[in-house]
Design a protein around this motif. Sequence first.
Motif, short mmCIF file in Angstrom:
data_model
loop_
_atom_site.label_atom_id
_atom_site.label_comp_id
_atom_site.label_asym_id
_atom_site.label_seq_id
_atom_site.Cartn_x
_atom_site.Cartn_y
_atom_site.Cartn_z
N THR A 1 -34.96 5.90 -18.72
CA THR A 1 -35.11 5.50 -20.12
C THR A 1 -34.25 4.28 -20.42
N TYR A 2 -33.00 4.29 -19.96
CA TYR A 2 -32.13 3.12 -20.16
C TYR A 2 -32.70 1.88 -19.48
N SER A 3 -33.24 2.06 -18.29
CA SER A 3 -33.76 0.92 -17.54
C SER A 3 -34.96 0.30 -18.25
N LYS A 4 -35.76 1.12 -18.92
CA LYS A 4 -36.90 0.58 -19.66
C LYS A 4 -36.45 -0.21 -20.88
N VAL A 5 -35.31 0.18 -21.45
CA VAL A 5 -34.77 -0.56 -22.59
C VAL A 5 -34.28 -1.93 -22.15
N ASP A 6 -33.50 -1.96 -21.08
CA ASP A 6 -32.94 -3.23 -20.59
C ASP A 6 -32.73 -3.11 -19.09
N PRO A 7 -33.68 -3.55 -18.28
CA PRO A 7 -33.57 -3.38 -16.82
C PRO A 7 -32.45 -4.20 -16.19
N LEU A 8 -31.90 -5.19 -16.89
CA LEU A 8 -30.85 -6.03 -16.32
C LEU A 8 -29.46 -5.62 -16.80
#
Length: 472
Positions: free
Chosen positions: A323-330
């Motif tokens: 879920t966090y990665s979908k928000v900001d993958p970088l």
Amino acid sequence: MELEKLSNGNSHHDAAAAVEKGAQPEKDAFLPQKSDGSKTPQFTDFEGKTSFGMSVFNLSNAIMGSGILGLSYAMSNTGIVLFLILLTCIACLSCYSVHLLLRSAGVVGIRAYEQLGLRAFGHPGKILAAVIITLHNIGAMSSYLFIVKSELPLVIQAFLGQTSSSDEWFMNGNYLIIIVTVGIIFPLAMMKHLGYLGYTSGFSLSCMVFFLSAVIYKRFNISCPLQAFSNYTLSEATPEEMCTAKLFTINQETAYTIPILAFAFVCHPEVLPIYTELSNPTKRRMQNIGNVSILGMFVMYFLTATFGYLTFYGNTEAELLHTYSKVDPLDILILCVRLAVLVAVTLTVPVVLFPIRRALLQLLFPERPFHWLRHIAIAACLLFVVNMLVILVPNIRDIFGITGATTAPSLIFILPGLFYIRIIPTDLEPMRSRPKILAACFAALGFVFMTMSLTFIVLDWTSGEKQRLGAH
């Protein structure tokens, strides 16, 4: 280390004498390494060297599993208050289960789960306990290595600054789990005593504390709703619904919460091995270790679930890091958190392997003394089987669902309750005494949990809507 054969000659007499003195009897042979032959060896003759703190680290590490990543999703399907009630109940029941195991072990002088099965139900009980432990821990080890297989290539990709996957060998998850197994897990699994892993267990728990800290920080760093992030797809709910915490909620996924939480607290195969290697071993001291470990995981589970849920609300996914990665993958912080979780699950695999090896030794070589070749060969074979399972099976969720729905209730509820009923002498506690009635109800509760879990899994299969049943 091998258990001596139990002698039953004066068991009832010793038990009655112990009751008159107000003490819980601890008798029969166990690891008589310090006995000089002038007296009957006792299981307390084994000189454990693991400290209280290291034992807490090992047991906490055995409890902690990959299921922590799905607790926020579980809370989104129950609400905060209902989740807290369920979490508290499961934690208290786990403490009671440890109490039953320690009472049974203290009466007959045994600190091996399989040997308790032998004492309670004969050879079939020993085989059943060993098989359940093996299936459960192989499932747990596989779930950890599946995380390594899926997450480590993404971490390497991010550190190399690549935006898409490549065909390089070091980006292949199958190669990476073999490298991690050979380079990290196998050397730790060759340790002779579980207590030596206390330092790696402490580091593993530190990684999970870092994960919790990042979850709390992100709660105040990510605003709701999430329109500001183009990589995130919003649900069809209104912003008010998405950003409002629910105290109680019931939906199709709520029924999965109990088996997920039960699976998250399974540590019982490791309790007796840790008890064996504890310095100054007493039932109260080991019970305190169990209580501290379960309390620590209770706090960590609740904080992780709460702050993760309060970050994404209705958009919380089954895998929190995803879920966090979908928000900001970088996001660099989340990248470091993913790496910390990888380290944590990797260092947990050797701790989970120890009870499987002990169970196999009890089944295959019950009368043989310790031998390094046998010790190392079993570890190598187990890791080979788990690696092949992770590499060859593309989707193992259903296997985890079945084993989790059957082995977790068996290890927490059913077997400890039945062991207690069968092992505690009737002259100590009659069958109609309150402790044995509670133990019987405890075992019955395990059958209810098992039936409920399997029913919902079968319903999922028949409806074609497969949902993720969190793995430990």
